[in-house]
Design a protein around this motif. Structure first.
Motif, PDB file in Angstrom:
ATOM      1  N   SER A  10      -1.968  50.355  55.757  1.00 12.01           N
ATOM      2  CA  SER A  10      -1.154  51.427  55.211  1.00 12.01           C
ATOM      3  C   SER A  10      -0.452  50.934  53.949  1.00 12.01           C
ATOM      4  CB  SER A  10      -0.115  51.882  56.234  1.00 12.01           C
ATOM      5  OG  SER A  10       0.878  50.902  56.366  1.00 12.01           O
TER       6      SER A  10
ATOM      7  N   GLU B  68       2.659  51.032  53.321  1.00 11.21           N
ATOM      8  CA  GLU B  68       3.852  50.261  53.646  1.00 11.21           C
ATOM      9  C   GLU B  68       3.515  48.847  54.123  1.00 11.21           C
ATOM     10  OE1 GLU B  68       7.352  52.255  54.631  1.00 11.21           O
ATOM     11  OE2 GLU B  68       7.631  51.137  56.481  1.00 11.21           O
ATOM     12  N   ASP B  69       2.446  48.717  54.919  1.00  9.61           N
ATOM     13  CA  ASP B  69       2.065  47.374  55.370  1.00  9.61           C
ATOM     14  C   ASP B  69       1.674  46.489  54.179  1.00  9.61           C
ATOM     15  OD1 ASP B  69       2.639  47.914  57.951  1.00  9.61           O
ATOM     16  OD2 ASP B  69       0.579  48.119  58.640  1.00  9.61           O
TER      17      ASP B  69
ATOM     18  N   LEU C 120       4.890  45.344  52.835  1.00 10.67           N
ATOM     19  CA  LEU C 120       5.590  44.400  53.707  1.00 10.67           C
ATOM     20  C   LEU C 120       4.984  43.000  53.603  1.00 10.67           C
ATOM     21  CD1 LEU C 120       6.252  46.624  56.840  1.00 10.67           C
ATOM     22  CD2 LEU C 120       7.878  45.879  55.094  1.00 10.67           C
TER      23      LEU C 120
ATOM     24  N   ASP D 126       2.469  55.955  54.951  1.00  8.93           N
ATOM     25  CA  ASP D 126       1.662  55.765  56.157  1.00  8.93           C
ATOM     26  C   ASP D 126       0.168  55.963  55.914  1.00  8.93           C
ATOM     27  OD1 ASP D 126       3.756  55.133  57.864  1.00  8.93           O
ATOM     28  OD2 ASP D 126       4.303  57.246  58.049  1.00  8.93           O
TER      29      ASP D 126
END
Lengths: 239, 343
Positions: free
Chosen positions: A97, A99-100, A103, A134
C-alpha cells in the motif's frame, strides 16, 4: 567550496566488470545547497548516486559526509547518516500500500521516533497520497508514484536527498510540478543533489552544477555560468 | 497507524476466521474417524504451508525442500520421546530451535555467496535430500527402519501430547488457527511490510536502509522453525517416522501445495488450498489403489497445479474473494516468481 562541505567526494571511481563507470569524480555540496549533476545517458550519473548510497561499491576515492568517510559503509549505515535517494524509475513497492511504502522509508532509527508526524507532513505535502494511502502503490499514476518515491525519501528525515532523474517519464507540466517540489524541499533546509538529463531546467533550479561526461566531471561552476557556457549550450541546450 | 477505512473489513476478516475455525471444531466433534484423520493432516499441512507461505509469499524466498525442517522437527520430538521419555513439548521446542538454526545457516551461506532465487530453491532440495540420506544411515535415529511411538493407551495426556485421533485433530486445529492468525499479524507488522518490500524489490529496499540480508536470513529461520513444529506433531499423529516419508520430496510438495493452490501470501490461502488438494490427493490415492493405477494421486496433484497456475494464478482464495467481493484483499498482491510462469 570550502572543505567543510556537508558532502565531499574526491576522486570517486566505480567499475562494473572491469569497465569504468566513474573515473575519479570530485564534487562538494555545502549544507543547504541545491546542486545539479547533468550529463547524457551513460555519463555515470546513476552510478554516482548508487555509489554514494553504498548500493554499488566504489573502486577508489572517498565519499565523506561531515568529514566521515562512508565509501566502505553498507547502504543502511549511509541512510542512517541522513542520505536519502529518490531512485531513477522510482522503485516503489507496487504490491504494498502507499502507506506501507512510506512507513518503510520511515523505519530508520533516525526517523522512527517521529514517524507519525513525518507521515503527516508528507501527506500535507502530497494530498493525493493521503487520499490513496490504502491503495496498492502499483496502481498509482506515474506522477503519483514519483510523489510516493519523494515522500518515502522524506520519511527518513534526511539531510541530503539525491534525486535521480525525477522528471523521467513525466509530462512537461508534471516535470515542472516535480521541480517545484524539489525546490521547496530545498527551501525547507534539505540539501539536494539533483541528477538530470533535463539540463536547462535543472540548471535554472540549482545554484551550482557539474557536467558529467564518460564518467568524469568536464565542467563545473555556478549554474548561471554553465548556462552561458558555449560548450554546454551546444551540447545540451541545442543552441 | 490509524486506518478507519480498514477497521470494518478488519473485524469482518477476524470474525470470518473465527467462524471458520469454530465450524471446524464442530466438525471435529461430529465426524467419523476417517474424516477426522484426513482433516488432521489437512490442518497440519495448513500450518506448515503457512510457514512456507511466510517465506515465499511474504519474504520472497522460495524453498522446495521444507521436508528438511519438517523432518528435523519430527526427529527431535521422536528421539527425545521414544529414547528418553521426554515430553514432546520439549522436543517441539528443541526441533524448532535446531531447524531455525539450520535454516539460518543455510540462508546465510546461500545469500552470502549470492545464491538466490531458483538456485537457492535448488539448494534447499539438496539440503533436504542430504538430510534424508544422512538420517537413513544414522542407526541412533533408527536408520531406514525409522522410529516408532508406543501405541497410545487412549487416555488423553496433554503433558505428553498423547491421545486419540480426535485429540490430535484439535491439536492440529489449534496449530492451523495459530498459523493463520500469526501470518495475518506478521504481515501487518513491521517485519511484514519490510519483507514484502524486499520481496518486491531487493535493491530498492536496501536503498531505503533495510538490512535485507539480515531479514532474509530471519524469514527463512522463522519459517524453518515453525515448519519443524508442524513436523513434530505430524510424526506423533502418524505414530512412526521414516526418513523417506518424513524428509522425502513428497513432504516438500505437500507443504507448498496448500499455499500455491490456495493463494500465496494470504492468511487463508494455505487453509483453502490444503482443504482442496490434500483430500483429492488421498481420494485419488485410494482410487488408484482400487484401479491398480499407482501414482494416480501424483498425477492429480500435477493436474491441479497446472489448472491453478493456468486459470487462477493468484490461487483459489484471492479469486474467491474477488468473485464475491466479501472481504477486501489487503495490500499484498501477486508474487513475481509465479507470475513469470504464467506469462
Amino acid at each position: 567550496m570550502p572543505d567543510d562541505a556537508l558532502l565531499a567526494i574526491d576522486d570517486l571511481c566505480v567499475a562494473y566488470d572491469g569497465s569504468n563507470a566513474l573515473n575519479g569524480v570530485s564534487l562538494r555540496i555545502g549544507k543547504g545547497e541545491l546542486i545539479c549533476v547533468v550529463g547524457a545517458n551513460g555519463a555515470g550519473k546513476t552510478s554516482l548516486i548508487r555509489s554514494i548510497a553504498g548500493i554499488v561499491p566504489s573502486s577508489g576515492g572517498s565519499v565523506r559526509i561531515n568529514g566521515v568517510d562512508i565509501s566502505r559503509r553498507p547502504p543502511w549505515d549511509i541512510c542512517e547518516m541522513g542520505i536519502a535517494q529518490v531512485a531513477e524509475g522510482r522503485q516503489i513497492f507496487g504490491a504494498l500500500s502507499v502507506e506501507d511504502n512510506l512507513l518503510i522509508g520511515g523505519s530508520l532509527k533516525r526517523a522512527r521516533h517521529d514517524r507519525a508526524n513525518t507521515l503527516d507532513s508528507v501527506y500535507q505535502l502530497f494530498g493525493r497520497l493521503r487520499e490513496r494511502r490504502d491503495q496498492l502503490a502499483g496502481t498509482l499514476s506515474g506522477g503519483e508514484q514519483q510523489m510516493l518515491a519523494i515522500g518515502r525519501a522524506i520519511m527518513s528525515r534526511p539531510e541530503i536527498v539525491m534525486f535521480d532523474e525525477p522528471s523521467i517519464g513525466l509530462s512537461p507540466a508534471l516535470t515542472d510540478v516535480m521541480f517545484g517540489v524539489v525546490k521547496s524541499l530545498n527551501e525547507q533546509g534539505i540539501t539536494v543533489l539533483l541528477v538530470e538529463q533535463n539540463v536547462a531546467k535543472s540548471l535554472a533550479l540549482s545554484s551550482r552544477g557539474y557536467v558529467l561526461e564518460n564518467g568524469s566531471v568536464v565542467l563545473h561552476g555556478s549554474s548561471r555560468d554553465l548556462l552561458e557556457n558555449p560548450d554546454v549550450q551546444r551540447a545540451y541546450l541545442g543552441l | 497507524m490509524q486506518r478507519t477505512s480498514d477497521q470494518a473489513s478488519d473485524t469482518k476478516r477476524w470474525g470470518a476466521g473465527a467462524l471458520v475455525f469454530a465450524a471446524l471444531a464442530v466438525v471435529g466433534g461430529m465426524s467419523n474417524a476417517y474424516v477426522i484423520s484426513l482433516l488432521t493432516i489437512v490442518l497440519l499441512f495448513t500450518f506448515m504451508g503457512q510457514s512456507w507461505n511466510l517465506m515465499l509469499g511474504i519474504g520472497g524466498q522460495l524453498s522446495i525442500g521444507h521436508a528438511l525442517f519438517v523432518g528435523i522437527g519430527a526427529y527431535a520430538v521422536a528421539i527425545l520421546n521414544i529414547k528418553y521419555g521426554i515430553t514432546p513439548w520439549i522436543g517441539l521446542l528443541l526441533g524448532a530451535v535446531i531447524a531455525g538454526f539450520v535454516g539460518a545457516v543455510l540462508a546465510w551461506l546461500s545469500f552470502r555467496f549470492e545464491v538466490r532465487g531458483i538456485y537457492f530453491a535448488l539448494l534447499t532440495i539438496a539440503a533436504a535430500e542430504f538430510a534424508r540420506i544422512m538420517f537413513g544411515g544414522w542407526d541412533y535415529a533408527g536408520g531406514m527402519q525409522g522410529l516408532f511411538y508406543q501405541a497410545p493407551s487412549g487416555a488423553m495426556d496433554l503433558g505428553m501430547l498423547r491421545g486419540d485421533a480426535r485429540f490430535y485433530y484439535f491439536v492440529a486445529l489449534a496449530l492451523a488457527a495459530i498459523g493463520v492468525a500469526g501470518t495475518e499479524l506478521i504481515s501487518r507488522s513491521y517485519w511484514g511490510y519490510v519483507w514484502r518490500a524486499m520481496r518486491d524489490d531487493d535493491e530498492a529496499a536496501r536503498a531505503l536502509g533495510v538490512r535485507t540480508f539480515r531479514h532474509k536470513v530471519l524469514v527463512v529461520s522463522i519459517s524453518a522453525a515453525t515448519a519443524a513444529v508442524g513436523g513434530g506433531v505430524l510424526g506423533l499423529v502418524q505414530g512412526a517416522i521414516f526418513p523417506d516419508s518424513i524428509m522425502g520430496m513428497a513432504i516438500s510438495v505437500d507443504v507448498l501445495i496448500g499455499p500455491v493452490v490456495g493463494g500465496l501470501g494470504t492468511a487463508f490461502g494455505p487453509l483453502v488450498g490444503s482443504m482442496a488438494a490434500i483430500p483429492l490427493h488421498h481420494a485419488m490415492g485410494a482410487l488408484g489403489d482400487a484401479l491398480g493405477l499407482p501414482g494416480l494421486n501424483s498425477v492429480a496433484y500435477g493436474a491441479v497445479l497446472i489448472l491453478v497456475v493456468w486459470f487462477l494464478p493468484d490461487g483459489i482464495w484471492p479469486s474467491m474473494v474477488r468473485l464475491y467481493g466479501a472481504v477486501q484483499l489487503p495490500a499484498r498482491g501477486r508474487i513475481p516468481q509465479l507470475r513469470k510462469v504464467e506469462e
